[in-house]
Write a protein that holds these residues in place. Structure first.
Motif, PDB file in Angstrom:
ATOM      1  N   PHE C  74       0.825  -1.290   0.183  1.00 49.04           N
ATOM      2  CA  PHE C  74       0.054   0.134  -0.032  1.00 49.04           C
ATOM      3  C   PHE C  74       0.928   1.314   0.123  1.00 49.04           C
ATOM      4  O   PHE C  74       0.687   2.150  -0.661  1.00 49.04           O
ATOM      5  CB  PHE C  74      -0.991  -0.123   1.374  1.00 49.04           C
ATOM      6  N   ASP C  77       2.347   1.647  -3.599  1.00 46.75           N
ATOM      7  CA  ASP C  77       1.349   2.110  -4.416  1.00 46.75           C
ATOM      8  C   ASP C  77       0.972   3.601  -4.172  1.00 46.75           C
ATOM      9  O   ASP C  77       0.796   4.275  -5.162  1.00 46.75           O
ATOM     10  CB  ASP C  77       0.087   1.410  -4.450  1.00 46.75           C
ATOM     11  N   LEU C  78       0.998   3.814  -2.757  1.00 43.60           N
ATOM     12  CA  LEU C  78       0.693   5.428  -2.605  1.00 43.60           C
ATOM     13  C   LEU C  78       1.513   6.374  -2.981  1.00 43.60           C
ATOM     14  O   LEU C  78       1.090   7.117  -3.794  1.00 43.60           O
ATOM     15  CB  LEU C  78       0.520   5.460  -1.041  1.00 43.60           C
ATOM     16  N   MET C  79       2.754   6.072  -3.018  1.00 43.57           N
ATOM     17  CA  MET C  79       4.095   6.930  -3.162  1.00 43.57           C
ATOM     18  C   MET C  79       4.090   6.906  -4.863  1.00 43.57           C
ATOM     19  O   MET C  79       4.517   7.870  -5.372  1.00 43.57           O
ATOM     20  CB  MET C  79       5.386   6.492  -2.752  1.00 43.57           C
ATOM     21  N   ARG C  80       3.569   5.699  -5.509  1.00 40.18           N
ATOM     22  CA  ARG C  80       3.643   5.964  -6.696  1.00 40.18           C
ATOM     23  C   ARG C  80       2.493   6.496  -7.494  1.00 40.18           C
ATOM     24  O   ARG C  80       2.699   7.119  -8.586  1.00 40.18           O
ATOM     25  CB  ARG C  80       3.735   4.278  -7.425  1.00 40.18           C
TER      26      ARG C  80
END
Lengths: 256, 225, 234
Positions: C74, C77-80
């Motif tokens: 998670f 994915d958040l940072m991407r």
């Protein structure tokens, strides 16, 4: 009949497998294997693909985790809780179909890595042992070569040296010649023959029936996750007791 | 600082309700930007790659310089430059135009490199087979090579498109009213960080499916060897 | 032509703002270096952690490792999916409100490091899982432990696979140091922008662009070389 043939009674077996079971999900691949291998014995496992022979081999050093039963190697219960599996594996050599040499290390680097890291042998001594092992498989002059620079047969011999350097009690061979071009098979079989002369205990999964006839003490026929029949090569190839063994041997021999 | 203070400062439902309309206006502009900037950049990149495949020596030198220069300049620098400099030469330029031009220069370089790698991944055999049946160079490129090339580099194309979508947030620096600009304005008006958190959430909800798709494409590529 | 030169390459204005741009180059350089070091090492740690968390475990422990693995994914994915600029602004204003006083420089460093760590984790992870299973089995069969196998056998191969994509991604994220301008980090763009406002002449901006080219063009060219050198050598 299952256990007795080819086993000397006075010595403790190197490999002692009882009631071995293995399931992947709901499919049972090994349905209760009982098998013993005496010191200096060379046993061959044959059988159709999907018979469970590779899984059996891979359970013997717990690359596959058995679902039930017991395995003793040289008297050590390798499935006992708290057993140091890494220490156990040092004494169980394994040779793979696809060699699995480390591509970023030289032949000598491949052979000495576990000597240094798992057996904690000082570098200089490990190098000596590594060179000796490479010499045993006839590759003393290739110690600086990377796997990519070696032929398939040479790579497999380096892989055998990697197992031998650790002075194993037993070596497991998982189809060691299946990935090789026909003209390279001979050199690998020669190394295995030398090992047998030197008294190494070996368990071999292979389709090299010629070699099995000439070199094996015992041939084991597996199908459907059970040992159907075992005995000296002359019996299995010349006078098999089971109809399934007869069919299999006839079909395989037809190809060779 | 208590938990309720933090909640009031970062997750304030009242502020969220009050500023959401403003943020949605920004969101529409962000979507519009993506809709314009992504196809323009991708087409520009395709042109760069196809021209490079012509294999004309001097043309290739020019293309490599173009691609490397615009990959070396940070996109924000490019945007600030494109927006601020033309007025000195007497050209008025709108924020939207500035964004489109700066993005064309930047993203066509990246897309160009990806398409070029794709075209180079197609072996000579495909060219020879197509040409031997009497297809011309452009026909071979368009009907035989490019379709396979695009399929080979699809994960990279999707990945770059994700980056372009995120990059539209820099348009806020030249005061184009997109999502990031809306969030910052709302933050400055309300002295509250809820609008920024909302914008973060919106970007995440919008782009997370793409990130997820990318991971799957990448893992499929590895599984295929 | 004279007018063009006077406007865009005004020697007098350029000379005046050159020291500022040079100090901006220094800020950009060390900010970028810090981002690269923290981002790449955090990414490696995360990838190794994910590999360890993906091992088969007995039942009660597997719930914990499963939950940790999902939160790691998670985070990545958040940072991407969130733009770095949004993170920089959020950290710059938000962290002081939480009592963590972080200047623009700190906010930019933190945001870009986290973003780079997420991308690096994905790339290292892809490298780790593309190393053939047989390598794990061979090493474990000789008695090497999980960690020894990872460090001596798997990682060297994975990092080699990761180098070309990692280089490109690192360059792209490092250029994000220019975003620090928004939160008053005195890097090149900030210096060039303020030069433009003071002198009312675009020459400082031209100088700034040249400074970026001087810093990043060599890196882009080296990246191109690395790509051809390591490509298709699986």
């Amino acid at each position: 009949m299952l256990a007795a043939s080819g086993m000397t009674t006075e010595s403790r077996p190197i490999l002692d497998v009882r009631g071995l079971r293995k399931s992947f999900g709901s499919t049972e691949v090994l349905k209760g294997i009982d098998f013993r291998l005496a010191p200096r014995e060379l046993a061959f496992i044959i059988g159709p693909s999907g018979s469970g022979k590779s899984t059996f081999l891979r359970c013997c050093n717990r690359l596959e985790e058995p679902s039930g039963g017991s395995i003793h190697v040289d008297g050590t219960d390798i499935m006992a809780p708290g057993v140091d599996i890494n220490a156990v594996r040092r004494h169980i050599g394994m040779v793979f179909q696809s060699f699995n040499l480390y591509p970023h290390m030289t032949a000598l680097g491949n052979v000495t890595l576990a000597l240094r890291l798992a057996a904690h042998i000082p570098r200089a001594e490990a190098v000596d042992l590594g060179r000796t092992a490479l010499a045993r498989v006839g590759l003393a002059d290739k110690e600086r070569a990377y796997p990519g620079e070696l032929s398939g047969g040479q790579q497999q011999r380096v892989a055998i040296a990697r197992a031998l350097a650790l002075e194993p009690r037993i070596v497991l061979f998982d189809e060691p010649t299946s990935a090789l071009d026909p003209e390279l098979v001979g050199s690998v079989l020669q190394v295995m023959r030398d090992l047998r002369e030197a008294g190494m205990t070996m368990l071999v999964v292979s389709h090299e029936l010629q070699f099995a006839r000439a070199a094996a003490d015992r041939v084991v026929f597996m199908e459907g996750g059970v040992i159907v029949e075992e005995g000296p090569p002359a019996q299995i190839f010349g006078d098999p007791q089971h109809a399934r063994t007869r069919e299999f041997v006839a079909r395989i021999d037809g190809h060779h | 600082m208590t938990l309720s203070d933090i909640l009031a400062l970062f997750f304030n439902p009242e502020i969220a309700a009050k500023t959401s309309g403003f943020l949605v206006d920004g969101l529409w502009m962000t979507l519009l930007l993506c809709l314009v900037v992504i196809p323009v950049g991708a087409l520009g990149g395709l042109a760069v790659a196809v021209l490079a495949a012509l294999n004309r020596r001097w043309l290739n030198v020019l293309l490599v310089i173009y691609v490397d220069v615009f990959r070396a300049l940070p996109p924000l620098v490019l945007l600030v430059f494109v927006y601020n400099v033309p007025p000195f030469a007497g050209y008025r330029i709108s924020e939207f135009e500035a964004v489109v031009i700066a993005f064309l220069l930047n993203t066509s370089s990246y897309y160009g490199e990806i398409f070029r790698a794709g075209i180079e991944s197609i072996g000579r055999g495909q060219w020879e087979a197509a040409r031997s049946t009497g297809l011309g160079w452009w026909q071979t490129m368009g009907w035989v090579v490019l379709p396979q090339a695009v399929r080979n580099v699809l994960p990279d194309l999707v990945s770059n498109t994700l980056e372009v979508a995120k990059l539209t947030s820099i348009a806020s620096v030249i005061a184009l009213h997109e999502l990031m600009f809306a969030a910052r304005s709302a933050q400055q008006l309300t002295f509250n960080y809820t609008p920024l958190m909302l914008a973060t959430l919106i970007y995440f909800v919008l782009l997370w499916p793409v990130v997820h798709l990318l991971s799957r494409l990448e893992h499929r590529r590895i599984a295929a060897g | 032509m004279d007018r063009f030169l006077f406007t865009f390459f005004n020697a007098e204005v350029m000379a005046e703002y050159l020291p500022n741009i040079l100090s901006g180059m220094w800020v950009t350089t060390y900010l970028a270096a810090f981002v690269i070091v923290t981002g790449l090492s955090l990414g490696l740690v995360l990838a190794v952690l994910r590999s360890a968390l993906s091992q088969k475990m007995p039942a009660p422990l597997s719930w914990l490792t499963g939950a940790l693995r999902l939160s790691l994914i998670f985070y990545v994915d958040l940072m991407r999916s969130v733009p770095p600029l949004v993170l920089i602004v959020l950290f710059y204003y938000g962290l002081p409100a939480l009592g963590l006083d972080i200047a623009g420089l700190g906010a930019t460093w933190l945001a870009l490091s986290l973003v780079l760590s997420a991308f690096a984790e994905e790339i290292y992870w892809a490298g780790l899982i593309s190393v053939a299973r047989g390598q794990w089995e061979a090493a474990r069969s000789t008695g090497l432990s999980f960690l020894q196998t990872l460090i001596y056998v798997i990682l060297p191969q994975a990092v080699r696979l990761a180098i070309p994509p990692l280089t490109n991604r690192t360059i792209a994220i490092t250029k994000g140091t220019a975003l620090g301008q928004v939160v008053a980090v005195q890097e090149i763009l900030y210096q060039a922008y303020s030069g433009l406002s003071f002198s009312y002449n675009p020459s400082p901006l031209t100088l700034g662009a040249l400074a970026y080219l001087a810093l990043f063009l060599p890196i882009v060219i080296v990246g191109r070389w690395i790509e051809t050198r390591f490509a298709w050598r699986r």
